[in-house]
Design a protein around this motif. Structure first.
Motif, PDB file in Angstrom:
ATOM      1  N   SER A  16     -35.192   5.202  15.927  1.00  0.00           N
ATOM      2  CA  SER A  16     -35.773   5.879  17.084  1.00  0.00           C
ATOM      3  C   SER A  16     -34.661   6.267  18.037  1.00  0.00           C
ATOM      4  CB  SER A  16     -36.777   4.980  17.804  1.00  0.00           C
ATOM      5  OG  SER A  16     -36.161   3.813  18.296  1.00  0.00           O
ATOM      6  N   PRO A  17     -34.834   7.360  18.778  1.00  0.00           N
ATOM      7  CA  PRO A  17     -33.792   7.770  19.719  1.00  0.00           C
ATOM      8  C   PRO A  17     -33.572   6.707  20.787  1.00  0.00           C
ATOM      9  CG  PRO A  17     -35.409   9.514  19.378  1.00  0.00           C
ATOM     10  CD  PRO A  17     -35.968   8.272  18.755  1.00  0.00           C
ATOM     11  N   ARG A  46     -41.532   5.075   9.681  1.00  0.00           N
ATOM     12  CA  ARG A  46     -40.122   5.422   9.504  1.00  0.00           C
ATOM     13  C   ARG A  46     -39.387   4.290   8.796  1.00  0.00           C
ATOM     14  NH1 ARG A  46     -38.394   7.901  15.462  1.00  0.00           N
ATOM     15  NH2 ARG A  46     -39.974   9.561  15.519  1.00  0.00           N
ATOM     16  N   ILE A  91     -33.001  12.253   9.097  1.00  0.00           N
ATOM     17  CA  ILE A  91     -32.090  12.210  10.244  1.00  0.00           C
ATOM     18  C   ILE A  91     -31.021  11.157   9.976  1.00  0.00           C
ATOM     19  CG2 ILE A  91     -31.873  11.741  12.725  1.00  0.00           C
ATOM     20  CD1 ILE A  91     -34.829  12.523  13.010  1.00  0.00           C
ATOM     21  N   GLY A 116     -28.778  12.379  16.583  1.00  0.00           N
ATOM     22  CA  GLY A 116     -29.492  12.493  15.327  1.00  0.00           C
ATOM     23  C   GLY A 116     -29.201  13.824  14.658  1.00  0.00           C
ATOM     24  N   LEU A 157     -30.619  17.055  16.705  1.00  0.00           N
ATOM     25  CA  LEU A 157     -32.010  17.122  17.135  1.00  0.00           C
ATOM     26  C   LEU A 157     -32.220  16.498  18.509  1.00  0.00           C
ATOM     27  CD1 LEU A 157     -33.505  15.976  13.736  1.00  0.00           C
ATOM     28  CD2 LEU A 157     -33.660  18.290  14.657  1.00  0.00           C
ATOM     29  N   ALA A 159     -34.348  14.355  21.092  1.00  0.00           N
ATOM     30  CA  ALA A 159     -35.197  13.186  20.866  1.00  0.00           C
ATOM     31  C   ALA A 159     -36.665  13.592  20.745  1.00  0.00           C
ATOM     32  CB  ALA A 159     -35.008  12.181  22.003  1.00  0.00           C
ATOM     33  N   TRP A 162     -37.771  14.697  17.074  1.00  0.00           N
ATOM     34  CA  TRP A 162     -37.683  13.814  15.910  1.00  0.00           C
ATOM     35  C   TRP A 162     -38.987  13.782  15.127  1.00  0.00           C
ATOM     36  CZ3 TRP A 162     -34.464   8.830  15.411  1.00  0.00           C
ATOM     37  CH2 TRP A 162     -33.144   9.077  15.791  1.00  0.00           C
ATOM     38  N   TRP A 165     -39.601  17.031  13.195  1.00  0.00           N
ATOM     39  CA  TRP A 165     -38.686  17.208  12.072  1.00  0.00           C
ATOM     40  C   TRP A 165     -39.024  16.256  10.930  1.00  0.00           C
ATOM     41  CZ3 TRP A 165     -35.740  20.655  10.012  1.00  0.00           C
ATOM     42  CH2 TRP A 165     -34.816  20.291   9.038  1.00  0.00           C
ATOM     43  N   LEU A 166     -39.369  15.020  11.241  1.00  0.00           N
ATOM     44  CA  LEU A 166     -39.675  14.035  10.207  1.00  0.00           C
ATOM     45  C   LEU A 166     -41.057  14.229   9.602  1.00  0.00           C
ATOM     46  CD1 LEU A 166     -38.198  10.777  11.775  1.00  0.00           C
ATOM     47  CD2 LEU A 166     -37.250  12.106   9.878  1.00  0.00           C
ATOM     48  N   CYS A 179     -36.758  23.368  15.678  1.00  0.00           N
ATOM     49  CA  CYS A 179     -36.043  22.150  16.093  1.00  0.00           C
ATOM     50  C   CYS A 179     -34.540  22.277  15.864  1.00  0.00           C
ATOM     51  CB  CYS A 179     -36.550  20.938  15.306  1.00  0.00           C
ATOM     52  SG  CYS A 179     -38.279  20.506  15.573  1.00  0.00           S
TER      53      CYS A 179
END
Length: 213
Positions: A16-17, A46, A91, A116, A157, A159, A162, A165-166, A179
């Protein structure tokens, strides 16, 4: 073009960011053909998967080719389009990354906190054994990097992007592609990487037998 990043393996566990800074593990340098710790999402969860940096060259799978994917054409280039469309996106958290202009001199870019970097990945069959491999997504270079000069940089990327994108947050391909953008106005440290000097070997003598070989 970027071919080296530095990261702390423990950072990837944060997935996580902002959570990466808590790790006090030693940094590690990752190069092309190394296994990168890639954050992915499956079933809303994740986790981290090791993936080789560089798709296998069709002519010689032992060689990495390609190692980068251009953001502008990632959705239409045959090597990457299916992975991008099917959510095979990940990422890599990086402490720093290297860029080399045309003269080949390596420069280290260090943001104030981990960033990331976007990747896409695929599964390959290598003589009956599966191989997970990824490539780094690149975008147009920002003003800092254009001064090297170089025209590309990793897609870093935000935050807030994320989850999109994921694939955690459902989004149209256009929104996912959005993104991938150049980060401007950064306060990164850029230093030229000095190559370690090669020690000159002394002339072998009878009193130094190893020097004879």
């Amino acid at each position: 073009m970027c071919g080296k990043i530095r990261a702390k393996p423990g950072w990837a566990a944060a997935v996580s960011p902002g959570g990466a800074a808590a790790s006090d593990a030693e940094s590690r340098v990752y190069r092309v053909m190394n296994d990168l710790p890639v954050i992915v999402c499956d079933g809303g969860e994740r986790y981290v998967m090791p993936m080789r940096w560089g798709f296998p060259d069709p002519a010689d799978p032992r060689r990495p080719r390609p190692i980068h994917a251009r953001a502008e054409t990632i959705d239409v280039t045959p090597s990457f389009a299916a992975a991008f469309r099917d959510g095979q996106r990940g990422i890599v958290l990086a402490e720093s990354f290297n860029e080399a202009p045309e003269d080949g001199a390596q420069h280290v870019l260090t943001p104030p906190r981990p960033v990331g970097i976007a990747v896409v990945w695929r599964r390959f069959e290598m003589g009956g054994a599966p191989l997970l491999a990824c490539v780094m997504v690149t975008v147009a270079a920002n003003a800092l990097l254009r001064g090297l000069p170089t025209d590309r940089m990793p897609a870093i990327l935000d935050a807030a992007d994320w989850a999109t994108w994921l694939g955690e947050t459902p989004a149209a391909p256009e929104a996912v592609k959005a993104c991938l953008k150049t980060v401007e106005g950064v306060r990164w440290t850029m230093t030229r990487e000095e190559r370690a000097a090669t020690a000159r070997r002394a002339r072998p003598t009878v009193s130094d037998p190893p020097g004879l070989f």
